[in-house]
Design an enzyme around this catalytic site. Structure first.
Site, mmCIF file in Angstrom:
data_model
loop_
_atom_site.group_PDB
_atom_site.id
_atom_site.type_symbol
_atom_site.label_atom_id
_atom_site.label_comp_id
_atom_site.label_asym_id
_atom_site.label_seq_id
_atom_site.Cartn_x
_atom_site.Cartn_y
_atom_site.Cartn_z
ATOM 1 N N CYS A 2 -1.655 1.190 13.968
ATOM 2 C CA CYS A 2 -0.392 1.028 14.649
ATOM 3 C C CYS A 2 -0.596 0.214 15.914
ATOM 4 O O CYS A 2 -1.586 0.358 16.614
ATOM 5 C CB CYS A 2 0.258 2.374 14.955
ATOM 6 S SG CYS A 2 1.030 2.504 16.539
ATOM 7 N N ARG A 27 -2.803 -3.861 12.490
ATOM 8 C CA ARG A 27 -3.040 -2.446 12.783
ATOM 9 C C ARG A 27 -2.077 -1.522 12.033
ATOM 10 O O ARG A 27 -2.218 -0.304 12.088
ATOM 11 C CB ARG A 27 -2.890 -2.198 14.281
ATOM 12 C CG ARG A 27 -3.845 -2.984 15.145
ATOM 13 C CD ARG A 27 -3.566 -2.722 16.607
ATOM 14 N NE ARG A 27 -3.877 -1.349 16.943
ATOM 15 C CZ ARG A 27 -5.033 -0.935 17.419
ATOM 16 N NH1 ARG A 27 -6.001 -1.803 17.634
ATOM 17 N NH2 ARG A 27 -5.252 0.325 17.696
ATOM 18 N N TRP A 72 1.915 2.397 11.112
ATOM 19 C CA TRP A 72 1.150 2.841 9.929
ATOM 20 C C TRP A 72 1.431 4.337 9.847
ATOM 21 O O TRP A 72 0.867 5.134 10.591
ATOM 22 C CB TRP A 72 -0.339 2.562 10.117
ATOM 23 C CG TRP A 72 -1.142 2.876 8.902
ATOM 24 C CD1 TRP A 72 -1.347 2.069 7.830
ATOM 25 C CD2 TRP A 72 -1.846 4.095 8.628
ATOM 26 N NE1 TRP A 72 -2.126 2.713 6.906
ATOM 27 C CE2 TRP A 72 -2.454 3.952 7.361
ATOM 28 C CE3 TRP A 72 -2.022 5.290 9.315
ATOM 29 C CZ2 TRP A 72 -3.216 4.951 6.779
ATOM 30 C CZ3 TRP A 72 -2.786 6.291 8.732
ATOM 31 C CH2 TRP A 72 -3.378 6.108 7.473
HETATM 32 N N1 GLU Z 1 2.178 9.459 13.884
HETATM 33 C C1 GLU Z 1 3.089 8.395 14.144
HETATM 34 C C2 GLU Z 1 4.015 8.134 12.951
HETATM 35 O O1 GLU Z 1 3.733 8.495 11.830
HETATM 36 C C3 GLU Z 1 2.428 7.117 14.612
HETATM 37 C C4 GLU Z 1 1.539 6.537 13.566
HETATM 38 C C5 GLU Z 1 0.898 5.251 14.020
HETATM 39 O O2 GLU Z 1 -0.110 5.351 14.765
HETATM 40 O O3 GLU Z 1 1.376 4.192 13.576
HETATM 41 O O4 GLU Z 1 5.030 7.558 13.156
#
Ligand code: GLU
Length: 604
Positions: A2, A27, A72
């Site tokens: 991300c 990412r 992600w």
């Molecule tokens: N846990 C968050 C989500 O699922 C952020 C994931 C990420 O790092 O993209 O939206």
């Protein structure tokens, strides 16, 4: 994983944020979004790529402060509503988050019980509500208070339209970098998003929080002790982040390997003593003498590079060595031994599992060094000592030049360890010469691309493939299978060649091609026998070799120039990158952004 970006300054934030997201797309790329604070909060989010977001942003969206995210997904499917930024019910506070809030279920239930309506299925959204509900005087204190209630990992940026002109960023486990410009400030997950705008950066430490405005920044710890951070200059030329005339980053990065290996070796080969000069490792010959074991830790390709490294350490230094996935090591309550040298391997230097392994090791008094590409990264800083790869930025999800340079760096470490032990000056000289020849040898392999591409295209119809190798060929087979499956989605499995007859041989038939790694070493006759066994069952064989194989032995042969025996895993892995690349391209795959994956794995 991300990417997060923030901007505050005199320009319109939208193009800066979109450009930053575009750079960070490797990412995570299942959804993207942007929030800008002008007169009011404007939020645009969409499932899909940054390109989709760019098209979705309505004319007239703009303002001097904003945040953005490319996702992600860990919690909640990739969709418009789960895309970040997330906002509170009053649409005052917006947040972007990289990482995982492990207690989000509990926090969501509590917020619901307090009458808050949640708009997404994500773990991240709770932060927007917690910040908005805080009665702290400053945004920074509100974020501090909210983060004290979450468990897990985060790199976050928070914006509040009621406090215009400022952003608050904080990190635990996921990277955050501040970019210091002329009367403007940027925030991002990594410097790739910043290089177009500034060369001056500050890498936030874990548990550090920053408030940024157009005029500057202020940093402090989570428990509100202020910290003094001065910017450092990014030492990588901006052009290295550009695609140039290449079709994609994977191609660019494969082609860069001769230069990358050359940079990795530069100034480190000691011709006088037939050894390597690795000042960054910070160990004296006496320290080296005390090492009884070497343990290499990494994830994915870094783990396979570690396996190559372990064999090199055993072969050149005769010290017992093995590699283990850092993700397993960190959770199995490892016995940490003071006479073991631990080596943490990571391209980004941000791989969360590897970082956690390093922290566990340090806590237990283990001696750990890093083999890392990204200077300034968390693992590099946490280890304090090690070997930088100097491979230049690697953007494509599939590791290419980072794998090669990791193996080269570990070969130098093995050589250095060997030369304070039993490796003779004569044998050391052969290794030094072999290492010095690698850039040229890799360039020769790359020059044979068309032939390799032709072979790869012939196998594009295969649904399954085996990759097999013995000893030196085994980690190469694993890395080759991994590369193929991650970018082409063809099911590829790696086996020790010796294990085929203990089970998997049952699957050999004319529709199951096998890639056999055949180094020209003492095991050559064994590998030839393996090829015969596969052929006898009607299985097509693609031999990757630096040996002169009898004509007609394999269905297809990809021949590479001969390297020093111990270094053959490095040269033999390069054609497998080209093989995977061309096979994937002929299937029309997006090689830089394979499905379900992302680079820089900063979540568990
Ligand atoms: N846990 C968050 C989500 O699922 C952020 C994931 C990420 O790092 O993209 O939206």
């Amino acid at each position: 994983m991300c990417g997060i970006v923030g901007y505050v300054g005199p320009r319109d934030a939208v193009p800066v944020l979109l450009e930053g997201l575009h750079r960070l797309e490797y990412r995570g790329y299942d959804s993207a979004g942007i929030a800008v604070a002008g007169e009011e909060l404007q939020v645009v989010k969409t499932a899909g790529r940054v390109g989709d977001l760019r098209r979705a942003v309505p004319e007239g969206t703009g303002g001097p402060v904003g945040i953005a995210h490319t996702r992600w997904a860990t919690h909640g499917e990739p969709s418009d509503r789960n895309a970040h930024p997330h906002v509170d019910s009053g649409r005052r506070v917006a947040i972007v988050h990289n990482g995982v809030f492990e207690n989000s279920d509990r926090l969501r239930n509590r917020l619901r019980a307090e009458g808050v309506e949640l708009a997404s299925d994500t773990d991240s959204e709770v932060l927007a509500h917690l910040v908005a509900r805080s009665s702290a005087d400053t945004l920074e204190d509100a974020v501090r208070e909210a983060l004290s209630r979450v468990e897990g990992t985060y790199g976050v940026i928070v914006m509040d339209v009621a406090r215009p002109g400022e952003l608050v960023a904080a990190r635990r486990g996921s990277p955050v970098v501040l970019g210091v410009g002329e009367q403007e400030m940027l925030i991002a997950s990594d410097v790739t998003a910043l290089v177009r705008f500034t060369q001056q950066v500050i890498y936030l430490d874990d548990d550090e929080i920053a408030t940024v405005t157009a005029d500057g920044y202020r940093t402090s710890t989570m428990d509100a002790r202020s910290t003094t951070r001065t910017p450092t200059a990014i030492d990588v030329p901006t052009a290295e982040y550009e695609l140039g005339e290449h079709p994609d980053f994977m191609y660019k990065e494969m082609r860069e390997q001769p230069d990358a290996v050359d940079r990795c070796l530069r100034g480190r080969l000691d011709h006088r003593f037939s050894s390597a000069r690795l000042d960054g490792v910070g160990l004296t010959p006496q320290d080296y003498q005390r090492i009884r074991r070497v343990k290499l830790l990494g994830c994915g390709s870094a783990y396979y590079a570690g396996q190559v490294g372990a064999q090199l350490v055993e072969e050149l230094a005769r010290i017992p060595a093995d590699a283990e996935p850092a993700s397993e090591f960190r959770y199995r309550n490892p016995v940490v031994d003071p006479d073991t040298l631990y080596v943490a391997i990571s391209q980004s230097g941000e791989t969360l599992d590897t970082l956690a392994a390093v922290q566990e090791l340090k806590r237990k008094g283990g001696h750990v060094i890093g083999v890392v590409n990204a200077v300034g990264s968390t693992i590099a800083r946490e280890c304090g000592h090690g070997i930088f790869l100097h491979a230049g930025p690697e953007v494509s999800v599939a590791a290419t030049k980072s794998f090669t340079t990791m193996a080269v760096a570990l070969a130098m470490l093995a050589l250095d360890l060997g030369r304070v032990r039993d490796l003779s000056i004569t044998e050391g000289r052969r290794v030094v010469t072999g290492l010095g020849e690698l850039p040229h040898t890799i360039a020769q392999i790359l020059a044979a691309e068309n032939d390799i591409a032709e072979v790869a295209r012939r196998y594009a119809g295969a649904e399954h493939m085996f990759f097999v190798g013995r000893v030196r060929g085994w980690p190469v087979a694993r890395e080759g299978a991994q590369k193929l499956k991650e970018i082409s989605y063809v099911h590829a499995e790696a086996y020790q060649a010796s294990e085929l007859k203990h089970g998997p041989l049952a699957l050999i038939n004319p529709d199951m091609p096998t890639v056999v790694l055949v180094p020209d070493d003492e095991l050559l006759p064994k590998n030839v026998a393996t090829i015969e066994e596969i052929k006898a069952r009607g299985g097509p064989v693609i031999a990757i070799t630096d040996a002169d194989l009898p004509p007609g032995l394999a269905t297809d042969v990809i021949r590479v120039p001969r390297a020093h025996d111990a270094l053959s895993p490095i040269t033999l892995s390069v054609p497998l990158q080209l093989f995977a690349y061309h096979l994937a391209r002929s299937l029309g795959r997006d090689v830089d952004r394979p499905r379900n994956l992302a680079k820089s794995v900063t979540v568990e």
